[in-house]
Scaffold this motif. Sequence first.
Motif, PDB file in Angstrom:
ATOM      1  N   GLN A   1      17.793 -47.755  78.767  1.00 35.23           N
ATOM      2  CA  GLN A   1      17.902 -46.395  78.230  1.00 35.23           C
ATOM      3  C   GLN A   1      18.121 -46.429  76.719  1.00 35.23           C
ATOM      4  OE1 GLN A   1      17.317 -43.645  79.983  1.00 35.23           O
ATOM      5  NE2 GLN A   1      17.530 -42.422  78.149  1.00 35.23           N
ATOM      6  N   LEU A   2      18.951 -47.343  76.250  1.00 34.43           N
ATOM      7  CA  LEU A   2      19.173 -47.485  74.808  1.00 34.43           C
ATOM      8  C   LEU A   2      17.872 -47.855  74.094  1.00 34.43           C
ATOM      9  CD1 LEU A   2      22.589 -49.363  74.756  1.00 34.43           C
ATOM     10  CD2 LEU A   2      22.146 -47.043  73.953  1.00 34.43           C
ATOM     11  N   GLN A   3      17.120 -48.772  74.672  1.00 29.19           N
ATOM     12  CA  GLN A   3      15.843 -49.162  74.081  1.00 29.19           C
ATOM     13  C   GLN A   3      14.889 -47.973  74.034  1.00 29.19           C
ATOM     14  OE1 GLN A   3      14.923 -52.390  76.755  1.00 29.19           O
ATOM     15  NE2 GLN A   3      15.328 -53.898  75.152  1.00 29.19           N
ATOM     16  N   SER A   4      14.845 -47.209  75.087  1.00 29.31           N
ATOM     17  CA  SER A   4      13.967 -46.038  75.149  1.00 29.31           C
ATOM     18  C   SER A   4      14.331 -45.031  74.065  1.00 29.31           C
ATOM     19  CB  SER A   4      14.065 -45.394  76.525  1.00 29.31           C
ATOM     20  OG  SER A   4      13.340 -44.197  76.579  1.00 29.31           O
TER      21      SER A   4
ATOM     22  N   GLU B   1       2.409 -48.871  78.289  1.00 34.55           N
ATOM     23  CA  GLU B   1       2.861 -49.413  79.573  1.00 34.55           C
ATOM     24  C   GLU B   1       3.346 -50.846  79.420  1.00 34.55           C
ATOM     25  OE1 GLU B   1       0.005 -48.879  82.669  1.00 34.55           O
ATOM     26  OE2 GLU B   1      -0.273 -46.768  82.182  1.00 34.55           O
ATOM     27  N   LEU B   2       2.661 -51.601  78.594  1.00 34.99           N
ATOM     28  CA  LEU B   2       3.077 -52.979  78.353  1.00 34.99           C
ATOM     29  C   LEU B   2       4.444 -53.011  77.671  1.00 34.99           C
ATOM     30  CD1 LEU B   2       2.486 -55.983  78.448  1.00 34.99           C
ATOM     31  CD2 LEU B   2       1.279 -55.743  76.278  1.00 34.99           C
ATOM     32  N   MET B   3       4.653 -52.119  76.711  1.00 34.13           N
ATOM     33  CA  MET B   3       5.943 -52.053  76.035  1.00 34.13           C
ATOM     34  C   MET B   3       7.054 -51.660  77.009  1.00 34.13           C
ATOM     35  SD  MET B   3       5.740 -53.070  73.008  1.00 34.13           S
ATOM     36  CE  MET B   3       6.877 -52.400  71.837  1.00 34.13           C
ATOM     37  N   ASP B   4       6.766 -50.731  77.915  1.00 35.12           N
ATOM     38  CA  ASP B   4       7.755 -50.337  78.917  1.00 35.12           C
ATOM     39  C   ASP B   4       8.126 -51.523  79.804  1.00 35.12           C
ATOM     40  OD1 ASP B   4       7.723 -47.755  77.945  1.00 35.12           O
ATOM     41  OD2 ASP B   4       6.388 -46.993  79.532  1.00 35.12           O
ATOM     42  N   TYR B   5       7.128 -52.280  80.196  1.00 30.28           N
ATOM     43  CA  TYR B   5       7.364 -53.459  81.025  1.00 30.28           C
ATOM     44  C   TYR B   5       8.206 -54.490  80.269  1.00 30.28           C
ATOM     45  CZ  TYR B   5       6.567 -57.676  83.746  1.00 30.28           C
ATOM     46  OH  TYR B   5       6.747 -58.827  84.465  1.00 30.28           O
ATOM     47  N   MET B   6       7.846 -54.726  79.012  1.00 28.79           N
ATOM     48  CA  MET B   6       8.591 -55.688  78.200  1.00 28.79           C
ATOM     49  C   MET B   6      10.031 -55.223  77.998  1.00 28.79           C
ATOM     50  SD  MET B   6       5.663 -57.018  75.484  1.00 28.79           S
ATOM     51  CE  MET B   6       6.684 -56.579  74.147  1.00 28.79           C
TER      52      MET B   6
ATOM     53  N   LYS C   1      11.791 -53.388  80.015  1.00 28.84           N
ATOM     54  CA  LYS C   1      12.495 -53.569  81.291  1.00 28.84           C
ATOM     55  C   LYS C   1      12.880 -55.032  81.480  1.00 28.84           C
ATOM     56  CE  LYS C   1      13.805 -52.611  85.540  1.00 28.84           C
ATOM     57  NZ  LYS C   1      15.179 -53.061  85.676  1.00 28.84           N
ATOM     58  N   GLN C   2      11.948 -55.926  81.186  1.00 30.04           N
ATOM     59  CA  GLN C   2      12.240 -57.357  81.318  1.00 30.04           C
ATOM     60  C   GLN C   2      13.335 -57.791  80.359  1.00 30.04           C
ATOM     61  OE1 GLN C   2      11.010 -59.362  83.752  1.00 30.04           O
ATOM     62  NE2 GLN C   2      10.200 -57.418  84.464  1.00 30.04           N
ATOM     63  N   LEU C   3      13.267 -57.304  79.132  1.00 30.42           N
ATOM     64  CA  LEU C   3      14.287 -57.629  78.143  1.00 30.42           C
ATOM     65  C   LEU C   3      15.647 -57.098  78.578  1.00 30.42           C
ATOM     66  CD1 LEU C   3      15.095 -58.787  75.385  1.00 30.42           C
ATOM     67  CD2 LEU C   3      14.479 -56.578  74.390  1.00 30.42           C
ATOM     68  N   ALA C   4      15.675 -55.881  79.080  1.00 24.86           N
ATOM     69  CA  ALA C   4      16.931 -55.289  79.550  1.00 24.86           C
ATOM     70  C   ALA C   4      17.507 -56.104  80.712  1.00 24.86           C
ATOM     71  CB  ALA C   4      16.706 -53.836  79.978  1.00 24.86           C
ATOM     72  N   ASP C   5      16.652 -56.531  81.626  1.00 23.14           N
ATOM     73  CA  ASP C   5      17.117 -57.342  82.754  1.00 23.14           C
ATOM     74  C   ASP C   5      17.706 -58.670  82.272  1.00 23.14           C
ATOM     75  OD1 ASP C   5      16.331 -55.388  84.543  1.00 23.14           O
ATOM     76  OD2 ASP C   5      14.481 -56.417  85.143  1.00 23.14           O
ATOM     77  N   GLN C   6      17.019 -59.310  81.338  1.00 27.74           N
ATOM     78  CA  GLN C   6      17.505 -60.592  80.815  1.00 27.74           C
ATOM     79  C   GLN C   6      18.826 -60.429  80.079  1.00 27.74           C
ATOM     80  OE1 GLN C   6      16.335 -63.742  81.253  1.00 27.74           O
ATOM     81  NE2 GLN C   6      15.016 -62.762  82.758  1.00 27.74           N
ATOM     82  N   MET C   7      18.926 -59.392  79.278  1.00 28.00           N
ATOM     83  CA  MET C   7      20.165 -59.153  78.542  1.00 28.00           C
ATOM     84  C   MET C   7      21.318 -58.856  79.497  1.00 28.00           C
ATOM     85  SD  MET C   7      18.798 -56.984  75.268  1.00 28.00           S
ATOM     86  CE  MET C   7      20.392 -56.880  74.444  1.00 28.00           C
ATOM     87  N   ALA C   8      21.047 -58.099  80.540  1.00 30.04           N
ATOM     88  CA  ALA C   8      22.082 -57.775  81.519  1.00 30.04           C
ATOM     89  C   ALA C   8      22.513 -59.023  82.286  1.00 30.04           C
ATOM     90  CB  ALA C   8      21.583 -56.699  82.478  1.00 30.04           C
ATOM     91  N   GLU C   9      21.562 -59.889  82.640  1.00 24.85           N
ATOM     92  CA  GLU C   9      21.898 -61.137  83.334  1.00 24.85           C
ATOM     93  C   GLU C   9      22.821 -62.000  82.474  1.00 24.85           C
ATOM     94  OE1 GLU C   9      21.322 -62.485  86.375  1.00 24.85           O
ATOM     95  OE2 GLU C   9      20.451 -60.590  86.995  1.00 24.85           O
ATOM     96  N   GLN C  10      22.641 -61.947  81.165  1.00 28.02           N
ATOM     97  CA  GLN C  10      23.478 -62.720  80.248  1.00 28.02           C
ATOM     98  C   GLN C  10      24.754 -61.978  79.891  1.00 28.02           C
ATOM     99  OE1 GLN C  10      21.010 -63.601  76.883  1.00 28.02           O
ATOM    100  NE2 GLN C  10      19.559 -64.776  78.096  1.00 28.02           N
ATOM    101  N   ARG C  11      24.886 -60.757  80.445  1.00 28.76           N
ATOM    102  CA  ARG C  11      26.042 -59.903  80.181  1.00 28.76           C
ATOM    103  C   ARG C  11      26.211 -59.669  78.682  1.00 28.76           C
ATOM    104  NH1 ARG C  11      29.177 -61.444  84.888  1.00 28.76           N
ATOM    105  NH2 ARG C  11      27.694 -61.339  86.575  1.00 28.76           N
ATOM    106  N   ALA C  12      25.103 -59.348  78.030  1.00 35.75           N
ATOM    107  CA  ALA C  12      25.051 -59.212  76.580  1.00 35.75           C
ATOM    108  C   ALA C  12      26.002 -58.152  76.039  1.00 35.75           C
ATOM    109  CB  ALA C  12      23.619 -58.898  76.139  1.00 35.75           C
TER     110      ALA C  12
END
Length: 98
Positions: free
Chosen positions: A42-45, A68-73, A75-86
Amino acid sequence: MSIAIQMPAAIEQSKARVAEVSVNDKKLEQAAVQFESLLIAQLQSEMRKSIRSINPESSETRERMGGELMDYMDKQLADQMAEQRAFGVADYLIKTLS
């Protein structure tokens, strides 16, 4: 003799509780990480919307080419950051709700 019979049952109940807590902890962790991912996305959006409002001509071309590609990227970036508890949001939720 009744103690010998009750001990195995108590041990089994204790093992079941530990397994249940472990499953609940995993579910809590998963939910907390997913929440942090949604927050980051949401912050990225919102940042992208701000960029578009500042310079609409530049972002319009990019949006047509790969929205659409940017939206996908994102989402992937957000998932990775969340996994690292950024941002630490997941850790805070886990600590608070445990």
